[in-house]
Design a protein around this motif. Sequence first.
Motif, PDB file in Angstrom:
ATOM      1  N   ARG A   1       0.958  -1.098  -0.059  1.00 46.77           N
ATOM      2  CA  ARG A   1      -0.189   0.051   0.135  1.00 46.77           C
ATOM      3  C   ARG A   1       0.929   1.149  -0.049  1.00 46.77           C
ATOM      4  O   ARG A   1       0.334   2.245  -0.632  1.00 46.77           O
ATOM      5  CB  ARG A   1      -1.004  -0.145   1.229  1.00 46.77           C
ATOM      6  CG  ARG A   1      -2.240  -0.983   0.910  1.00 46.77           C
ATOM      7  CD  ARG A   1      -3.248  -0.585   2.005  1.00 46.77           C
ATOM      8  NE  ARG A   1      -3.749  -1.771   2.510  1.00 46.77           N
ATOM      9  CZ  ARG A   1      -3.660  -2.245   3.327  1.00 46.77           C
ATOM     10  NH1 ARG A   1      -3.203  -1.860   4.525  1.00 46.77           N
ATOM     11  NH2 ARG A   1      -4.293  -3.427   3.820  1.00 46.77           N
TER      12      ARG A   1
ATOM     13  N   ALA B   1       2.153   1.827  -3.442  1.00 49.25           N
ATOM     14  CA  ALA B   1       1.376   2.176  -4.379  1.00 49.25           C
ATOM     15  C   ALA B   1       0.942   3.657  -4.323  1.00 49.25           C
ATOM     16  O   ALA B   1       0.800   4.406  -5.339  1.00 49.25           O
ATOM     17  CB  ALA B   1       0.130   1.541  -4.288  1.00 49.25           C
TER      18      ALA B   1
ATOM     19  N   ASP C   1      -0.885  -4.059 -13.891  1.00 49.68           N
ATOM     20  CA  ASP C   1      -0.878  -2.958 -13.199  1.00 49.68           C
ATOM     21  C   ASP C   1      -0.899  -1.646 -13.862  1.00 49.68           C
ATOM     22  O   ASP C   1      -1.594  -0.659 -13.497  1.00 49.68           O
ATOM     23  CB  ASP C   1       0.078  -3.092 -12.010  1.00 49.68           C
ATOM     24  CG  ASP C   1      -0.099  -4.129 -11.084  1.00 49.68           C
ATOM     25  OD1 ASP C   1      -1.383  -4.774 -11.019  1.00 49.68           O
ATOM     26  OD2 ASP C   1       0.926  -4.559 -10.224  1.00 49.68           O
TER      27      ASP C   1
ATOM     28  N   SER D   1      -4.068   1.328 -14.095  1.00 51.17           N
ATOM     29  CA  SER D   1      -3.641   2.614 -13.742  1.00 51.17           C
ATOM     30  C   SER D   1      -4.080   3.700 -14.624  1.00 51.17           C
ATOM     31  O   SER D   1      -3.960   3.340 -15.992  1.00 51.17           O
ATOM     32  CB  SER D   1      -2.234   2.720 -13.016  1.00 51.17           C
ATOM     33  OG  SER D   1      -1.811   1.622 -11.936  1.00 51.17           O
TER      34      SER D   1
ATOM     35  N   HIS E   1      -4.605   7.263 -10.297  1.00 52.69           N
ATOM     36  CA  HIS E   1      -4.874   5.926  -9.293  1.00 52.69           C
ATOM     37  C   HIS E   1      -3.737   5.005 -10.102  1.00 52.69           C
ATOM     38  O   HIS E   1      -3.692   4.840 -11.166  1.00 52.69           O
ATOM     39  CB  HIS E   1      -6.216   5.511  -9.439  1.00 52.69           C
ATOM     40  CG  HIS E   1      -6.907   5.067 -10.871  1.00 52.69           C
ATOM     41  ND1 HIS E   1      -7.161   6.203 -11.861  1.00 52.69           N
ATOM     42  CD2 HIS E   1      -6.737   4.105 -11.569  1.00 52.69           C
ATOM     43  CE1 HIS E   1      -7.500   5.451 -12.933  1.00 52.69           C
ATOM     44  NE2 HIS E   1      -7.275   4.187 -12.708  1.00 52.69           N
TER      45      HIS E   1
ATOM     46  N   GLN F   1      -2.597   0.787  -9.298  1.00 55.33           N
ATOM     47  CA  GLN F   1      -2.575  -0.315  -8.712  1.00 55.33           C
ATOM     48  C   GLN F   1      -1.549  -1.215  -8.631  1.00 55.33           C
ATOM     49  O   GLN F   1      -0.819  -1.142  -9.433  1.00 55.33           O
ATOM     50  CB  GLN F   1      -3.783  -1.285  -9.549  1.00 55.33           C
ATOM     51  CG  GLN F   1      -4.081  -2.758  -9.126  1.00 55.33           C
ATOM     52  CD  GLN F   1      -5.041  -3.458  -9.960  1.00 55.33           C
ATOM     53  OE1 GLN F   1      -6.112  -2.899  -9.954  1.00 55.33           O
ATOM     54  NE2 GLN F   1      -4.667  -4.238 -10.672  1.00 55.33           N
TER      55      GLN F   1
ATOM     56  N   THR G   1      -0.295  -5.377  -7.784  1.00 53.23           N
ATOM     57  CA  THR G   1      -0.646  -6.578  -7.561  1.00 53.23           C
ATOM     58  C   THR G   1       0.653  -7.442  -6.755  1.00 53.23           C
ATOM     59  O   THR G   1       1.491  -7.151  -7.182  1.00 53.23           O
ATOM     60  CB  THR G   1      -1.126  -7.225  -8.779  1.00 53.23           C
ATOM     61  OG1 THR G   1      -2.059  -6.495  -9.256  1.00 53.23           O
ATOM     62  CG2 THR G   1      -1.803  -8.705  -8.332  1.00 53.23           C
TER      63      THR G   1
ATOM     64  N   THR H   1      -4.420  -6.754  -4.245  1.00 54.57           N
ATOM     65  CA  THR H   1      -4.065  -5.715  -4.919  1.00 54.57           C
ATOM     66  C   THR H   1      -4.039  -4.441  -3.816  1.00 54.57           C
ATOM     67  O   THR H   1      -4.860  -4.652  -3.017  1.00 54.57           O
ATOM     68  CB  THR H   1      -5.037  -5.258  -6.001  1.00 54.57           C
ATOM     69  OG1 THR H   1      -6.519  -5.133  -5.339  1.00 54.57           O
ATOM     70  CG2 THR H   1      -4.972  -6.137  -7.155  1.00 54.57           C
TER      71      THR H   1
ATOM     72  N   LYS I   1      -4.296  -0.360  -3.657  1.00 56.99           N
ATOM     73  CA  LYS I   1      -4.644   0.766  -4.769  1.00 56.99           C
ATOM     74  C   LYS I   1      -4.420   2.111  -3.997  1.00 56.99           C
ATOM     75  O   LYS I   1      -4.362   1.954  -2.743  1.00 56.99           O
ATOM     76  CB  LYS I   1      -5.959   0.691  -5.048  1.00 56.99           C
ATOM     77  CG  LYS I   1      -6.312  -0.575  -5.893  1.00 56.99           C
ATOM     78  CD  LYS I   1      -7.734  -0.645  -6.342  1.00 56.99           C
ATOM     79  CE  LYS I   1      -7.980  -1.795  -7.076  1.00 56.99           C
ATOM     80  NZ  LYS I   1      -9.325  -1.993  -7.715  1.00 56.99           N
TER      81      LYS I   1
ATOM     82  N   THR J   1      -4.466   6.726  -4.822  1.00 57.95           N
ATOM     83  CA  THR J   1      -4.748   7.814  -5.551  1.00 57.95           C
ATOM     84  C   THR J   1      -3.995   9.146  -5.059  1.00 57.95           C
ATOM     85  O   THR J   1      -3.815   9.180  -3.825  1.00 57.95           O
ATOM     86  CB  THR J   1      -6.143   7.996  -5.328  1.00 57.95           C
ATOM     87  OG1 THR J   1      -6.771   7.060  -5.742  1.00 57.95           O
ATOM     88  CG2 THR J   1      -6.555   9.168  -6.335  1.00 57.95           C
TER      89      THR J   1
END
Length: 151
Positions: free
Chosen positions: A45, A48, A102, A106, A119, A121, A123, A138, A140, A142
């Motif tokens: 996370r 990402a 991915d 995105s 955004h 992603q 995985t 996944t 994600k 933003t």
Amino acid sequence: MAEGRRRTDAVDERGSGAIAVLIFAVLFLALAALVVDGGMAISKRERAADLAEQAARYAAQDIDVEALRNATGTEDTAPINFQNCTGDVRRYLQTAGLSTGDVSASGCDDPNAQEVTVHVQVTYHAMLSAFLFDKDFTAKATASATNLSGD
């Protein structure tokens, strides 16, 4: 006869320690899976979120140079070429090493000339809990970048 009864009682209790050890071993493995895979989830996370921030900055740097050169005052800004936003984001994520799936998942969310929102992603496959769950997870994130100019 009392001695014979004691011997059979002792024989009946054999192996109970092994069962306790087996139960604790399973509990230990479950706890280890929770710690390792939970840590991996937090790490992915964060990755990402970092990639989303960097991709948003990268896309926001694609400005209209001609508009910047023709600006008459400090209140005029250089607009972002937001039409290229998704392409810029995907290009950045490819160079960052994300998988093709991915990268294609995105992109940009309603970009405009002053701000882009991205955004992303990521995985990943769980390490220890993969024995129970044979699927990918996944993460994600933003992030937004705003065009600022001035003194």
